[in-house]
Design an enzyme around this catalytic site. Structure first.
Site, PDB file in Angstrom:
ATOM      1  CG  HIS A 508      -1.679   1.419   1.377  1.00 38.49           C
ATOM      2  ND1 HIS A 508      -3.169   1.201   1.004  1.00 38.49           N
ATOM      3  CD2 HIS A 508      -1.578   2.537   1.774  1.00 38.49           C
ATOM      4  CE1 HIS A 508      -3.490   2.325   1.485  1.00 38.49           C
ATOM      5  NE2 HIS A 508      -2.795   3.102   1.771  1.00 38.49           N
ATOM      6  CD  GLU A 509       1.434   3.736   3.830  1.00 31.99           C
ATOM      7  OE1 GLU A 509       1.639   4.880   3.229  1.00 31.99           O
ATOM      8  OE2 GLU A 509       0.289   3.421   4.422  1.00 31.99           O
ATOM      9  CG  HIS A 512       0.496   6.505  -0.737  1.00 31.97           C
ATOM     10  ND1 HIS A 512      -0.632   7.187  -1.438  1.00 31.97           N
ATOM     11  CD2 HIS A 512      -0.186   5.902   0.395  1.00 31.97           C
ATOM     12  CE1 HIS A 512      -1.713   7.058  -0.556  1.00 31.97           C
ATOM     13  NE2 HIS A 512      -1.425   6.186   0.537  1.00 31.97           N
ATOM     14  CG  HIS A 515       0.424   9.151  -6.871  1.00 31.67           C
ATOM     15  ND1 HIS A 515      -0.877   9.324  -6.274  1.00 31.67           N
ATOM     16  CD2 HIS A 515       0.364   9.710  -8.252  1.00 31.67           C
ATOM     17  CE1 HIS A 515      -1.421  10.001  -7.099  1.00 31.67           C
ATOM     18  NE2 HIS A 515      -1.138  10.381  -8.258  1.00 31.67           N
TER      19      HIS A 515
END
Length: 720
Positions: A508-509, A512, A515
């Site tokens: 998940h992290e 980020h 991105h």
């Protein structure tokens, strides 16, 4: 998806400064060549870092360097802004908008490092600096956003945005600036501006107050046990870790279970003593509501009141109405409808799960009704019974370094062609931190990436991503990104073994991080993760899907002692159990999201006197109250909405989940994990930052608007 955990994406350092004042977007990023030269002295912030990627000089930075750098940075930026506001030339994109983009280089350097360390490795000195500087940063932002002369120039450029041959990105930047000035109060009367400044000052102090109380309350709230028999059910490694945690606190001969940021604690799934489980649960839920110096009730009540008043000043009925007008949801009503439409399938599944556990309790002669502190323990028993699976079977296959390099990195290589090289020559702010250089598919350097995974008493709870340096073609700088988590640090000499929940957090992290690293944007304000809050979680949640992709999973899920790949039978059990306990997981998430709206749809003057009663009444009103399932975060330790940038925004995890599951369905329809699909996702979503409307970006990628079907299927809430 099994045990979907949603985490905080930390605000960028400069945006955090803006958040203290309640403004909406960063403007201080890039060095202005016309700025007065600071007195260099020995302060490492006063010159640009000479490290690769302009990474922070943590080898030189000392506690005493932050405050003078922040204050000098504010002074310099205000001088730069004053030049922009008072120039006699007619306002243009370059002499007004770009000039503002280039202001505040020193402040940005210092603030990004400061807020990064404050979150992950704070101390008494830095907390005092934060208490002093937070209101000054709020006042600093007001001095910019409430500057009439400056706003007139911005408005002039904005009004002519369709006549000057601007590129789409330039128009997007102009529109962002005008929007942010208006939302900060640039059009208010002078009397209202005075009140706005006062509100922003107080909110900045209260946010810092909440953060410090929560950190202290979480540390004090750790469960301390005197007899190892009370930890019956934990593995020997977990007991050793608890002993080491006690030793670090000077509690010889005792054992400590530190609290994670969520209501439920991992050890509750294993502890056999019901009394100990209850004590751990109570320590968690009461961490900041004991009426002591760490109690946050008065703090959050006042913050709620001030936010409502601020929204009213700006012409909105509630803080949620103000906050959502720039988000994908647009209105609180739209967001609340999404959440409440999902309540019936979530709670129906949760009640079925509760009934299964009650049957087991009764069959064992328990003689009690299922309580919140029982849920994790009996859910684990039911999982073992239904799927012949428990965490102790799978954790030896999830060693942290293997998950990172053979899993997270491997998926990024398969999708995007990225490669990674560890850099031991880059200074870090704590010995636990590791740094990797990231290379693109063509071998060119792309970014620098820090990983800080282990829990510390001086680290904020949860997991997040942020950046020390933002990508921008205006500066020519590449991103310096970091991931932070709170995994249990093993005892010396022991491996760091993870739950599958922790594995999902890593993916998940890193979503980020992708991105931020793939950003290919001209202007810093639009760079990377500077997108609507209910879009920013989309790439991170999407990246979670690759944790169970067969070729990726087989590459990292290997026994830490033998190197053996996880047996297929065990893999199948994990997949079969993916939707297990999702009624609980989704219900606690929906409860927290709706509790956020309960606070932030209050009109001015309607602040509740009793926080606990308000919580209960709010959950009843939304038909989501289940006594056996408390919200993922109760109000008094709901960091996301009080100091994490998610006020009236926690729904974003569910809103983005609709996008991420729908997008993953597109991948499955088009061949899954391929470089071609990765390139499309990178080009159309990950590289675009805030240069275009988020809904437009998604529609172009998917070919249509998203729907909730894939979410319900992934959660196991339909078709079962």
């Amino acid at each position: 998806m099994n045990h979907l955990v949603r985490h905080r994406l930390a605000l960028s350092a400069t945006l955090l400064a803006v958040a203290f004042a309640g403004a909406c977007a960063p403007i201080a990023r890039i060095r202005s060549r016309g700025a007065p030269a600071p007195a260099v002295g020995s302060n490492p912030f006063f010159v640009e870092s000479t490290l690769p990627y302009h990474a922070p000089r943590f080898d030189l930075i000392r506690n005493g360097d932050y405050q003078p750098a922040l204050e000098e940075g504010m002074r310099q930026q205000l001088a730069e802004i004053d030049v922009v506001a008072k120039q006699t030339e007619a306002p243009t994109f370059d002499n007004t908008i770009v000039a503002m983009e280039k202001s505040g280089a020193l402040l940005t350097r210092a603030a990004k490092a400061f807020f990064g360390v404050i979150g992950a490795n704070t101390n008494d000195t830095l907390q005092k600096v934060q208490e002093v500087e937070a209101p000054k940063l709020a006042a600093h932002n007001d001095a910019i956003y409430l500057n009439d002369q400056l706003y007139r120039r911005v408005k002039s450029v904005y009004d002519r945005r369709d006549t000057g041959g601007m590129s789409p990105e330039q128009k997007a930047l102009i529109e962002r600036y005008n929007r942010d000035f208006v939302r900060a109060g640039a059009q208010l009367s002078e009397a209202d501006k005075v009140r706005m400044r006062s509100i922003n000052q107080e909110l900045s102090k209260l946010s810092t107050d909440f953060s410090n109380k929560l950190l202290a309350g979480t540390k004090v709230g750790a469960l301390v046990v005197d007899n190892v028999s009370q930890l019956d059910g934990l593995t020997p490694a977990e007991i050793n870790t608890a002993a080491e945690a006690a030793k670090q606190r000077g509690l010889t001969g005792k054992w400590v279970l530190p609290l994670r940021n969520t209501t439920q604690q991992p050890a509750q799934a294993e502890l056999k003593s019901r009394a100990v489980r209850q004590k751990l649960f109570e320590q968690s839920t009461l961490r900041t509501s004991r009426g002591d110096s760490n109690d946050t009730k008065s703090t959050i009540r006042r913050m709620s009141q001030l936010r409502a008043e601020k929204a009213q000043l700006l012409g909105y009925p509630t803080w949620a109405a103000y906050a959502l007008v720039t988000q994908g949801a647009k209105t609180p009503e739209n967001a609340i409808k999404l959440l409440t439409d999902l309540v019936p399938p979530a709670t129906a599944r949760a009640r079925t799960e509760a009934a299964d556990m009650q049957k087991m309790i009764d069959a064992q002669g328990g003689g009690f009704k299922l309580q919140p502190w029982d849920w994790q323990y009996y859910a684990e028993q039911v999982r073992k019974q239904k799927y012949d699976l428990d965490e102790s079977q799978i954790m030896p296959y999830f060693e942290l370094n293997s998950v990172l390099q053979n899993g997270v990195f491997n998926a990024a290589n398969k999708l995007y062609g990225l490669t990674f090289k560890e850099r031991n020559d880059i200074p870090v702010y704590h010995p636990d931190v590791r740094v990797f250089e990231v290379f693109d598919a063509n071998g060119s350097s792309l970014a620098l990436m820090y990983f800080d995974y282990f829990k510390r008493d001086n680290k904020s709870g949860g997991a997040w991503m942020d950046q020390f340096v933002d990508q921008s073609r205006l500066t020519g700088w590449k991103p310096v990104v970091y991931n932070v988590a709170n995994f249990t640090k093993p005892a010396p000499g022991q491996p760091a073994l993870l739950t599958f929940d922790d594995v999902t957090t890593m993916f998940h992290e890193f979503g980020h991080a992708l991105h931020g690293m793939f950003s290919n944007v001209g202007y810093p304000t639009l760079s990377g993760t500077n997108v609507p809050r209910d879009f920013v979680e989309f790439p991170s949640q999407f990246n979670e899907h690759w944790a169970l992709e067969p070729t990726v999973f087989a590459n990292y899920a290997k026994h830490y002692q033998t190197g053996a790949v996880m047996p297929q039978a065990l893999v199948d059990k994990i997949k079969l159990s993916r939707t297990f306990n999702q009624g609980f997981a989704f219900t606690e998430l929906l409860e927290a999201s709706l509790l956020d709206f309960a606070w932030h749809t209050l009109p001015p003057g309607a602040t509740p006197s009793d926080v606990d009663a308000f919580e209960t009444a709010s959950l009843k009103r939304f038909n989501v109250l289940m006594p056996e399932i408390p919200p993922r975060y109760r109000s008094t330790y709901f960091s996301h909405i009080w100091d994490g940038g998610y006020s009236a925004g926690y729904y974003a995890y569910t809103w983005s989940e609709v996008l991420d599951d729908d997008a993953f369905a597109w991948f499955k329809e088009h061949g899954g994990l391929t470089r071609a699909n990765g390139a499309r996702f990178r080009d159309m979503i990950l590289s675009r930052g805030g240069t275009e409307d988020a809904a437009t970006l998604y529609r172009a990628f998917r070919g249509r608007d998203p729907n909730v079907d894939a979410l319900l299927e992934e959660r196991g809430l339909i078709g079962n």
